[in-house]
Design an enzyme around this catalytic site. Structure first.
Site, short mmCIF file in Angstrom:
data_model
loop_
_atom_site.label_atom_id
_atom_site.label_comp_id
_atom_site.label_asym_id
_atom_site.label_seq_id
_atom_site.Cartn_x
_atom_site.Cartn_y
_atom_site.Cartn_z
CG ASP A 49 1.14 -0.61 -10.62
OD1 ASP A 49 0.02 -0.68 -10.08
OD2 ASP A 49 2.08 -1.40 -10.34
CG ASP A 88 1.21 2.32 -7.63
OD1 ASP A 88 1.40 2.33 -6.40
OD2 ASP A 88 0.26 1.72 -8.16
CE LYS A 118 -0.60 1.88 -4.31
NZ LYS A 118 -0.18 0.57 -4.86
CD GLU A 120 1.98 -4.12 -5.96
OE1 GLU A 120 2.36 -5.31 -6.09
OE2 GLU A 120 1.16 -3.59 -6.73
CD GLU A 187 -5.33 -5.06 -4.68
OE1 GLU A 187 -4.35 -4.27 -4.69
OE2 GLU A 187 -5.91 -5.46 -5.71
#
Ligand code: KIV
Length: 273
Positions: A49, A88, A118, A120, A187
Site C-alpha cells: 500500500d 496488501d 498482507k 498490519e 519493520e
C-alpha cells in the site's frame, strides 16, 4: 517445471519452508513492466500500500483503497510468472471484524489471482489471521512499525528502541506465527531485536529497516532505484533513476524546442507525384 516447460509460481508454503534457509528476496512492484524485471530475481513481489505514496504522492498509506490495490495487483500478476505475489490489505479493509477481513481478502485473491495477502498488526490481528488461514487465505503479517497506524503513533520512527519495549513486539511476532501467518514483515527495529525475533518465531521474518538478521529482506522498489525524493535513512540506493529520467526528459524538451527532434526514417514513405 510444468508440462509446458514453464516455471511454477512460488507459493506461500514454499516461502514458509525457507525459514532459516536461503534468504528470501522481496521487492515491491505496482506495475506490469517493473514486475517483469523484479520477477526474475525475487521470490516475493509485494504489491504494497506504499503505492499510495509512491504512485499517488499521498502523505501516508491511510487513504489507499481496496480498488487501488486490486488494480495494481492485477498489473503485477500480468507482469510476473514466478514470484509469489502478495497484495496488501489497505487501512480500513480488514480491522473491523474477521468477516470483513475475509470478504475483502477473498475479493483481492479472486480478482487479482495473487497468492497471499498482507495485513498490519500483531496480537490484535491474530484471531483474524487464524480465521483467514483456516478459510484458505495465506497471510503475511507485519509488525514493528505499522505505517497504517501513523495517526495513532504520530511519526514513522524506529520501534523497540528501549529494551523495555521489546516484549510487546516479541509478543506480536509470536502471536501472528502461532495464528498461522506464513511469514512476517518486521519493520524498523534494531538488529538485536530483529535477531531475537528471527530466532523466536517459526516462520520467516522479512526485514525492512530491520538489519540483515532476518530470514529475508524487502524494500520499496522506487526507493532503492533512487526515484523517490525522500526515503528512510536505512534505504540503500542501488540505482539513480530520478536524475537519469530528468536528464532524458531535459534532452527531449530541448530537442523539441530547438526543432531538432529527429525525423523518423522510413516511417511514412512519400508518394511520388
Ligand atoms: O507497503 C509496503 O510497501 C510495505 C513494505 C514497506 C513492507 O508494506
Amino acid at each position: 517445471m510444468s508440462a509446458q516447460g514453464q516455471t511454477r509460481r512460488l507459493t506461500a508454503s514454499d516461502i514458509r519452508a525457507r525459514k532459516g534457509g536461503e534468504p528470501i528476496v522481496c521487492l515491491t512492484s505496482y506495475h506490469a513492466h517493473t514486475a517483469r524485471i523484479v520477477d526474475q530475481y525475487c521470490d516475493v513481489i509485494l504489491v504494497g500500500d506504499s503505492l499510495g505514496m509512491v504512485m499517488h504522492g499521498l502523505e501516508t498509506t491511510v487513504p489507499v483503497t481496496l480498488d487501488m490495490m486490486i488494480l495494481q495487483g492485477c498489473a503485477v500478476m500480468r507482469g510476473s510468472s514466478r514470484a509469489l505475489v502478495v497484495v496488501d490489505l489497505p487501512f480500513g479493509s480488514y480491522e473491523a471484524s474477521k468477516e470483513q477481513a475475509f470478504a475483502n481478502a477473498a475479493r483481492v485473491m479472486k480478482e487479482t489471482g495473487c497468492g497471499a495477502v498482507k495485513l498490519e498488526g500483531g496480537r490484535r490481528m491474530a484471531e483474524t489471521i487464524r480465521f483467514l488461514v483456516e478459510r484458505g487465505i495465506p497471510v503475511m503479517a507485519h509488525v514493528g512499525l505499522t505505517p497504517q497506524s501513523i495517526n495513532v503513533i504520530g511519526a514513522f520512527r524506529a520501534q523497540g528502541r528501549e529494551a523495555a519495549d521489546w516484549g510487546r513486539i516479541e509478543d506480536d511476532a509470536c502471536a501472528v506465527a502461532e495464528a498461522g501467518a506464513f511469514s512476517v514483515v518486521i519493520e524498523a527495529v534494531a538488529e538485536p531485536l530483529a535477531r531475537k525475533l528471527t530466532g523466536q518465531v517459526s516462520i520467516p521474518t522479512i526485514g525492512i529497516g530491520a538489519s540483515a538478521a532476518c530470514d529475508g529482506q524487502v524494500l520499496v522498489l522506487e526507493d532503492m532505484l533512487g526515484l523517490t525524493p525522500r526515503v528512510p535513512k536505512f534505504v540503500k540506493r542501488y540505482g539513480d533513476l530520478g536524475p537519469s529520467i530528468e536528464r532524458a526528459v531535459a534532452a527531449y524538451a530541448s530537442e523539441v524546442r530547438a526543432r531538432a527532434f529527429p525525423a523518423p526514417e522510413h516511417t511514412y514513405p512519400m508518394k511520388k507525384s
